[in-house]
Motif scaffolding. Structure first.
Motif, PDB file in Angstrom:
ATOM      1  N   LEU A 486       0.837  -1.212   0.000  1.00  0.00           N
ATOM      2  CA  LEU A 486       0.000   0.000   0.000  1.00  0.00           C
ATOM      3  C   LEU A 486       0.871   1.261   0.000  1.00  0.00           C
ATOM      4  CD1 LEU A 486      -2.968  -0.801   2.429  1.00  0.00           C
ATOM      5  CD2 LEU A 486      -3.110  -0.180   0.014  1.00  0.00           C
ATOM      6  N   ILE A 487       1.933   1.173   0.843  1.00  0.00           N
ATOM      7  CA  ILE A 487       2.866   2.322   0.881  1.00  0.00           C
ATOM      8  C   ILE A 487       3.467   2.562  -0.501  1.00  0.00           C
ATOM      9  CG2 ILE A 487       5.095   3.130   1.796  1.00  0.00           C
ATOM     10  CD1 ILE A 487       4.327   1.707   4.449  1.00  0.00           C
ATOM     11  N   ALA A 488       3.884   1.449  -1.146  1.00  0.00           N
ATOM     12  CA  ALA A 488       4.484   1.562  -2.482  1.00  0.00           C
ATOM     13  C   ALA A 488       3.494   2.179  -3.464  1.00  0.00           C
ATOM     14  CB  ALA A 488       4.922   0.182  -2.963  1.00  0.00           C
ATOM     15  N   LYS A 489       2.212   1.744  -3.308  1.00  0.00           N
ATOM     16  CA  LYS A 489       1.190   2.256  -4.221  1.00  0.00           C
ATOM     17  C   LYS A 489       0.998   3.776  -4.048  1.00  0.00           C
ATOM     18  CE  LYS A 489      -3.623   1.660  -5.232  1.00  0.00           C
ATOM     19  NZ  LYS A 489      -4.834   1.242  -4.557  1.00  0.00           N
ATOM     20  N   GLU A 490       0.921   4.162  -2.781  1.00  0.00           N
ATOM     21  CA  GLU A 490       0.763   5.601  -2.487  1.00  0.00           C
ATOM     22  C   GLU A 490       1.965   6.377  -3.019  1.00  0.00           C
ATOM     23  OE1 GLU A 490      -1.863   7.382  -1.224  1.00  0.00           O
ATOM     24  OE2 GLU A 490      -2.855   5.443  -1.473  1.00  0.00           O
ATOM     25  N   ASN A 491       3.121   5.729  -2.805  1.00  0.00           N
ATOM     26  CA  ASN A 491       4.367   6.344  -3.268  1.00  0.00           C
ATOM     27  C   ASN A 491       4.325   6.571  -4.780  1.00  0.00           C
ATOM     28  OD1 ASN A 491       7.190   6.535  -4.125  1.00  0.00           O
ATOM     29  ND2 ASN A 491       7.570   6.296  -1.920  1.00  0.00           N
ATOM     30  N   LYS A 492       3.831   5.531  -5.455  1.00  0.00           N
ATOM     31  CA  LYS A 492       3.754   5.603  -6.914  1.00  0.00           C
ATOM     32  C   LYS A 492       2.803   6.730  -7.336  1.00  0.00           C
ATOM     33  CE  LYS A 492       2.959   2.544 -10.766  1.00  0.00           C
ATOM     34  NZ  LYS A 492       1.984   1.531 -11.075  1.00  0.00           N
ATOM     35  N   ALA A 531       0.860   0.510 -20.039  1.00  0.00           N
ATOM     36  CA  ALA A 531       1.093   1.309 -18.841  1.00  0.00           C
ATOM     37  C   ALA A 531      -0.065   1.218 -17.856  1.00  0.00           C
ATOM     38  CB  ALA A 531       1.332   2.764 -19.231  1.00  0.00           C
ATOM     39  N   VAL A 532      -1.305   1.135 -18.392  1.00  0.00           N
ATOM     40  CA  VAL A 532      -2.457   1.132 -17.476  1.00  0.00           C
ATOM     41  C   VAL A 532      -2.944  -0.279 -17.137  1.00  0.00           C
ATOM     42  CG1 VAL A 532      -3.258   3.415 -18.205  1.00  0.00           C
ATOM     43  CG2 VAL A 532      -4.082   1.380 -19.401  1.00  0.00           C
ATOM     44  N   LYS A 533      -2.334  -1.234 -17.809  1.00  0.00           N
ATOM     45  CA  LYS A 533      -2.825  -2.616 -17.711  1.00  0.00           C
ATOM     46  C   LYS A 533      -2.945  -3.067 -16.254  1.00  0.00           C
ATOM     47  CE  LYS A 533      -0.542  -6.355 -18.896  1.00  0.00           C
ATOM     48  NZ  LYS A 533       0.470  -7.007 -19.756  1.00  0.00           N
ATOM     49  N   THR A 534      -1.868  -2.929 -15.496  1.00  0.00           N
ATOM     50  CA  THR A 534      -1.841  -3.407 -14.121  1.00  0.00           C
ATOM     51  C   THR A 534      -2.979  -2.789 -13.319  1.00  0.00           C
ATOM     52  OG1 THR A 534       0.460  -2.751 -14.445  1.00  0.00           O
ATOM     53  CG2 THR A 534      -0.041  -4.057 -12.487  1.00  0.00           C
ATOM     54  N   LYS A 535      -3.082  -1.430 -13.471  1.00  0.00           N
ATOM     55  CA  LYS A 535      -4.107  -0.704 -12.722  1.00  0.00           C
ATOM     56  C   LYS A 535      -5.507  -1.192 -13.109  1.00  0.00           C
ATOM     57  CE  LYS A 535      -5.383   4.043 -11.761  1.00  0.00           C
ATOM     58  NZ  LYS A 535      -4.964   5.407 -12.023  1.00  0.00           N
ATOM     59  N   PHE A 536      -5.742  -1.307 -14.451  1.00  0.00           N
ATOM     60  CA  PHE A 536      -7.068  -1.693 -14.923  1.00  0.00           C
ATOM     61  C   PHE A 536      -7.420  -3.114 -14.501  1.00  0.00           C
ATOM     62  CE2 PHE A 536      -7.883   1.430 -18.652  1.00  0.00           C
ATOM     63  CZ  PHE A 536      -7.591   2.485 -17.796  1.00  0.00           C
ATOM     64  N   CYS A 541     -12.712  -4.161 -14.353  1.00  0.00           N
ATOM     65  CA  CYS A 541     -12.701  -3.299 -15.540  1.00  0.00           C
ATOM     66  C   CYS A 541     -12.575  -4.130 -16.793  1.00  0.00           C
ATOM     67  CB  CYS A 541     -11.521  -2.332 -15.428  1.00  0.00           C
ATOM     68  SG  CYS A 541     -11.380  -1.262 -16.825  1.00  0.00           S
ATOM     69  N   LYS A 542     -13.493  -3.787 -17.724  1.00  0.00           N
ATOM     70  CA  LYS A 542     -13.407  -4.459 -19.025  1.00  0.00           C
ATOM     71  C   LYS A 542     -12.693  -3.484 -19.963  1.00  0.00           C
ATOM     72  CE  LYS A 542     -16.281  -6.610 -22.474  1.00  0.00           C
ATOM     73  NZ  LYS A 542     -17.408  -6.132 -23.250  1.00  0.00           N
ATOM     74  N   PHE A 543     -11.495  -3.848 -20.333  1.00  0.00           N
ATOM     75  CA  PHE A 543     -10.665  -2.933 -21.141  1.00  0.00           C
ATOM     76  C   PHE A 543     -10.396  -3.547 -22.508  1.00  0.00           C
ATOM     77  CE2 PHE A 543      -6.177  -1.166 -21.897  1.00  0.00           C
ATOM     78  CZ  PHE A 543      -6.692   0.002 -22.472  1.00  0.00           C
ATOM     79  N   THR A 544     -10.875  -2.892 -23.553  1.00  0.00           N
ATOM     80  CA  THR A 544     -10.616  -3.425 -24.899  1.00  0.00           C
ATOM     81  C   THR A 544      -9.792  -2.432 -25.711  1.00  0.00           C
ATOM     82  OG1 THR A 544     -12.853  -2.648 -25.342  1.00  0.00           O
ATOM     83  CG2 THR A 544     -12.527  -5.024 -25.396  1.00  0.00           C
ATOM     84  N   VAL A 545      -8.888  -3.011 -26.443  1.00  0.00           N
ATOM     85  CA  VAL A 545      -8.054  -2.173 -27.316  1.00  0.00           C
ATOM     86  C   VAL A 545      -8.282  -2.634 -28.757  1.00  0.00           C
ATOM     87  CG1 VAL A 545      -5.704  -1.432 -27.858  1.00  0.00           C
ATOM     88  CG2 VAL A 545      -6.332  -1.945 -25.498  1.00  0.00           C
ATOM     89  N   THR A 546      -8.731  -1.687 -29.617  1.00  0.00           N
ATOM     90  CA  THR A 546      -8.950  -2.046 -31.021  1.00  0.00           C
ATOM     91  C   THR A 546      -8.029  -1.176 -31.869  1.00  0.00           C
ATOM     92  OG1 THR A 546     -11.253  -1.923 -30.348  1.00  0.00           O
ATOM     93  CG2 THR A 546     -10.825  -2.523 -32.639  1.00  0.00           C
ATOM     94  N   ASN A 571      -8.269   8.925 -16.724  1.00  0.00           N
ATOM     95  CA  ASN A 571      -9.511   9.633 -16.431  1.00  0.00           C
ATOM     96  C   ASN A 571     -10.702   8.708 -16.614  1.00  0.00           C
ATOM     97  OD1 ASN A 571      -8.308  11.985 -15.734  1.00  0.00           O
ATOM     98  ND2 ASN A 571      -8.788  13.100 -17.616  1.00  0.00           N
ATOM     99  N   ALA A 572     -10.685   7.911 -17.719  1.00  0.00           N
ATOM    100  CA  ALA A 572     -11.790   7.000 -17.994  1.00  0.00           C
ATOM    101  C   ALA A 572     -11.973   6.056 -16.807  1.00  0.00           C
ATOM    102  CB  ALA A 572     -11.509   6.227 -19.270  1.00  0.00           C
ATOM    103  N   TYR A 573     -10.874   5.644 -16.253  1.00  0.00           N
ATOM    104  CA  TYR A 573     -10.895   4.727 -15.109  1.00  0.00           C
ATOM    105  C   TYR A 573     -11.416   5.450 -13.876  1.00  0.00           C
ATOM    106  CZ  TYR A 573      -9.228   1.133 -11.843  1.00  0.00           C
ATOM    107  OH  TYR A 573      -9.162   0.170 -10.873  1.00  0.00           O
ATOM    108  N   LYS A 574     -10.833   6.679 -13.648  1.00  0.00           N
ATOM    109  CA  LYS A 574     -11.164   7.422 -12.434  1.00  0.00           C
ATOM    110  C   LYS A 574     -12.630   7.804 -12.396  1.00  0.00           C
ATOM    111  CE  LYS A 574      -8.223  10.836 -12.616  1.00  0.00           C
ATOM    112  NZ  LYS A 574      -7.381  11.997 -12.365  1.00  0.00           N
ATOM    113  N   TYR A 575     -13.142   8.233 -13.562  1.00  0.00           N
ATOM    114  CA  TYR A 575     -14.504   8.766 -13.549  1.00  0.00           C
ATOM    115  C   TYR A 575     -15.532   7.745 -14.028  1.00  0.00           C
ATOM    116  CZ  TYR A 575     -11.764  12.891 -12.724  1.00  0.00           C
ATOM    117  OH  TYR A 575     -10.865  13.764 -12.188  1.00  0.00           O
ATOM    118  N   SER A 576     -15.272   6.479 -13.677  1.00  0.00           N
ATOM    119  CA  SER A 576     -16.248   5.433 -13.994  1.00  0.00           C
ATOM    120  C   SER A 576     -16.624   4.726 -12.691  1.00  0.00           C
ATOM    121  CB  SER A 576     -15.655   4.417 -14.970  1.00  0.00           C
ATOM    122  OG  SER A 576     -15.372   5.063 -16.186  1.00  0.00           O
TER     123      SER A 576
END
Ligand code: ADP
Length: 670
Positions: A486-492, A531-536, A541-546, A571-576
């Motif tokens: 958690l500390i590492a995450k906050e740090n990041k 870059a966002v894969k880990t977070k998503f 989260c259903k994340f599709t890349v076309t 933002n898409a992640y944050k505001y969903s």
């Protein structure tokens, strides 16, 4: 709430500055206008005075020149007078010559003849008697009187042929040896002019011509000093009223015969001389002695003569004789017109009045009722030194002067207007710059507040976790590890935030240098997705890349473009909400490489859509909101997209989700 407070605070701070600025602009402007108005007023006064002085000088100079003795003498020499009166050294009237009663009227030699002619009305006998007297006498005066009387009788008897013969012999026989003979010859010519009209043209014209010469003999009628010619004939004059009568008859007969140039010329002279003698006779009634001549003055200047008509006189003493030359108003006016013409121009007109207030020369006033409708008198010059009681007046045409002043004023006001505009423009620029400075200050304050707040949250949670670990408040290694993660995450998160701040601050200073290279849209999209894969994956989260195949390449700074997409995806992640569905699509459309980031999140209002790219703008600006961030993400995105000559569009609906589409111009297909 706080933002609003800050805004109104800075508004309050700006107020005195704007007030000062307004004073700094308005005060000099008002002063300037005031000075301009004053200056314009003074200037027009000064201008008027200058013009007045100028014209007065001109008038004085012209008067000096045109009314000098020399100049007046020149006029006298050039312009024939309209009449004249001459007195000899003893003050006796020499011209016009009085009509005297016939000196031979009561001559005894005629007694019997007159008796026959007038009392007995025996004309035949009277004729015989007259012829006898003429034959017997040695006196030419008596002889000519007898002959003329003979003609009178012949006429009464209608013996016109004989009368003509007699008259012809009188004019050819008698020399002009006496005033009397000249007068009697005058009568003979009058008779011939009347009775010979039936003769042929040449003969009659000769009679006319001879008659004229006789009537005017001794008058140098081609010279204004006509009367001077009389000096040698003193005593031989035809009485002036007889001369006037004779000239008028001549004019009557010669008037029809002007086809003969010699007659036409004499007719012209006769007309002039007749009027000259007539005027002289009229004025002689007023001036029976040289009482006009002023003691001590030998030659006078022009002065108004007595009598009803405006005649002007000037006298000269020549060889003991005093000559009063008479000029009509028109003649005098023509002298003064030269003077007036020198003064008048499109702005000024001039009038010369005589001592009786009669307008002699210059533009006549125009009246409506009793009011003079144009012109404003600005100067009067007494001409006393030249003509007693005369004056010259100068006027500005109505409007002329005020037009000049108006033109001057317009120039002033236009200049003032330009200066005011310049001051206005300068102060607007100054205000803008101050406002900008104030906005930057506000931004800095906001920035510091936001940064502080954003940093505080992860730091606080990290501190709690670290304290917990330090105090050993964990159950097992597993829990300790979780805390550390958690500390590492906050740090990041902290690092991410600081990165954003730095990027923004670099951008603000415009130091971000992008390295534009041919880049693959696919690679960019994949890097961002990575870059966002880990977070998503961490959340639900259903994340599709076309990514379309066969995409054109773009000129881009790959890292920057990855940042763009990561920010949008973030933002898409944050505001969903909990069931996130995020889509990243890359396609090529109309020469534009499109990166579309779509979510099914909270969306936003139309109003919000317009503002989200502004720095520090957040739809939910409460500091207590859930989503992290400081309102810089989209500003960074926009900055980078702009640097790539691209555009960013957003389409969103509250509660349904948003789509952000970044469009970058493509290069060649690759
Ligand atoms: P922040 O750091 O607050 O996310 P951004 O500049 O990235 O700052 O975004 C500005 C604001 O735009 C956000 O505060 C949010 O209200 C709104 N916003 C951005 N992206 C989305 C999205 N995908 N859905 C809904 N709202 C969004």
């Amino acid at each position: 709430m706080k933002n609003k407070l800050q805004q109104s605070d800075s508004g309050n701070q700006l107020r005195p500055v704007i007030l000062l600025l307004a004073i700094a602009v308005i005060l000099p402007t008002v002063c300037l206008l005031w000075f301009m108005v004053q200056a314009a007023g003074n200037e027009s006064l000064a201008l008027r005075q200058k013009m007045v002085n100028n014209y007065e000088e001109r008038l004085k100079a012209s008067v000096n020149e045109k009314l000098s003795d020399d100049e007046i003498n020149r006029h006298i020499a050039l312009v024939m007078s309209d009449g004249f009166i001459v007195f000899d050294g003893d003050g006796r009237l020499t011209f016009p010559v009085d009509d005297e009663t016939d000196p031979l009227k009561s001559e005894s030699v005629f007694e019997q003849a007159f008796e026959l002619e007038y009392a007995e009305k025996d004309l035949e006998k009277a004729i015989t008697e007259y012829l006898r007297i003429a034959k017997d006498t040695v006196s030419k005066d008596i002889a000519i009187k007898a002959n003329i009387s003979n003609i009178r009788c012949l006429r009464q008897l209608d013996r016109n042929g004989e009368a003509i013969n007699q008259a012809e012999s009188i004019v050819s026989q008698y020399e002009d040896s006496s005033k009397y003979i000249r007068s009697q010859k005058c009568h003979a010519y009058l008779l011939l002019m009347e009775l010979c009209k039936d003769r042929d043209k040449e003969q009659y014209n000769k009679i006319l011509s001879d008659a004229f010469d006789h009537f005017t003999q001794g008058m140098y009628h081609n010279d204004d000093m006509a009367f001077l010619g009389r000096k040698s004939h003193v005593g031989l004059y035809i009485p002036s009223s007889l001369q006037l009568l004779a000239l008028n008859r001549f004019i009557e007969y010669a008037g029809e015969r002007q086809d003969d140039p010699a007659i036409a010329k004499k007719y012209k002279y006769a007309t002039y001389l007749s009027s000259q003698v007539d005027t002289s006779l009229q004025l002689a009634l007023e001036y029976s002695g040289p009482d006009f001549a002023k003691p001590g003055i030998i030659n006078s200047s022009v002065f108004r003569l007595k009598g009803n008509e405006p005649y002007y006189g000037i006298y000269r003493v020549i060889s003991g004789y005093t000559y009063l030359k008479i000029y009509s108003k028109e003649h005098v006016a023509s002298w003064f017109n030269e003077l007036v013409e020198e003064i008048e121009d499109e702005m000024v007109y001039c009038r010369i009045y005589d001592d009786k207030g009669e307008l002699i020369a210059g533009t006549a006033p125009v009246y409506i009722g009793k009011e003079v409708v144009f012109g404003q008198k600005f100067s009067t010059l007494e001409l006393d030194g030249y003509m007693a009681g005369w004056k010259a007046e100068m006027y500005f045409y109505a409007g002329t002067f005020s037009d000049a002043a108006k033109r001057q004023r317009i120039i002033y006001f236009v200049t003032a207007g330009i200066i005011v505009l310049l001051i206005g423009a300068a102060s607007t620029m100054a205000t803008k710059s101050i406002m900008h400075q104030a906005a930057v200050n506000r931004l800095k304050n906001d920035f510091v507040a936001t940064v502080t707040h954003e940093l505080k949250t992860p730091l606080a949670s990290m501190r709690v976790l670290v304290d917990t670990l330090l105090e050993g408040n964990y159950n097992d290694q597993q829990q300790a590890k979780e805390y550390l993660e958690l500390i590492a995450k906050e740090n990041k998160r902290l690092t991410g935030l600081i990165d954003n701040f730095l990027t923004f601050s670099r951008m603000e200073r415009n130091k971000q240098a992008f390295e534009m290279v041919p880049a693959s849209a696919k690679a960019i999209a994949l890097a961002a997705a990575e870059a966002v894969k880990t977070k998503f994956n961490g959340g639900i989260c259903k994340f599709t890349v076309t990514i379309d195949d066969d995409l054109a390449s773009i000129s881009a700074d790959t890292d920057a473009m990855v940042t763009v997409l990561v920010n949008l995806l973030d933002n898409a992640y944050k505001y969903s909400g909990d069931e996130k569905e995020i889509e990243l699509a890359v396609y090529d459309k109309n020469g534009q490489m499109c990166f579309a980031v779509k979510d099914n999140g909270i969306g936003m209002s139309n109003r919000a859509m317009k503002k989200i790219f502004e720095r520090f703008y957040q739809v939910d600006s409460r500091l207590s909101r859930d989503a992290e961030g400081c309102g810089l993400g989209l500003s960074i995105v926009k900055f980078i997209v702009d640097a790539h000559d691209g555009t960013i569009e957003v389409d969103s609906e509250t509660g349904k989700g948003s789509v952000f589409v970044v469009k970058i111009p493509t290069q060649t297909k690759g």
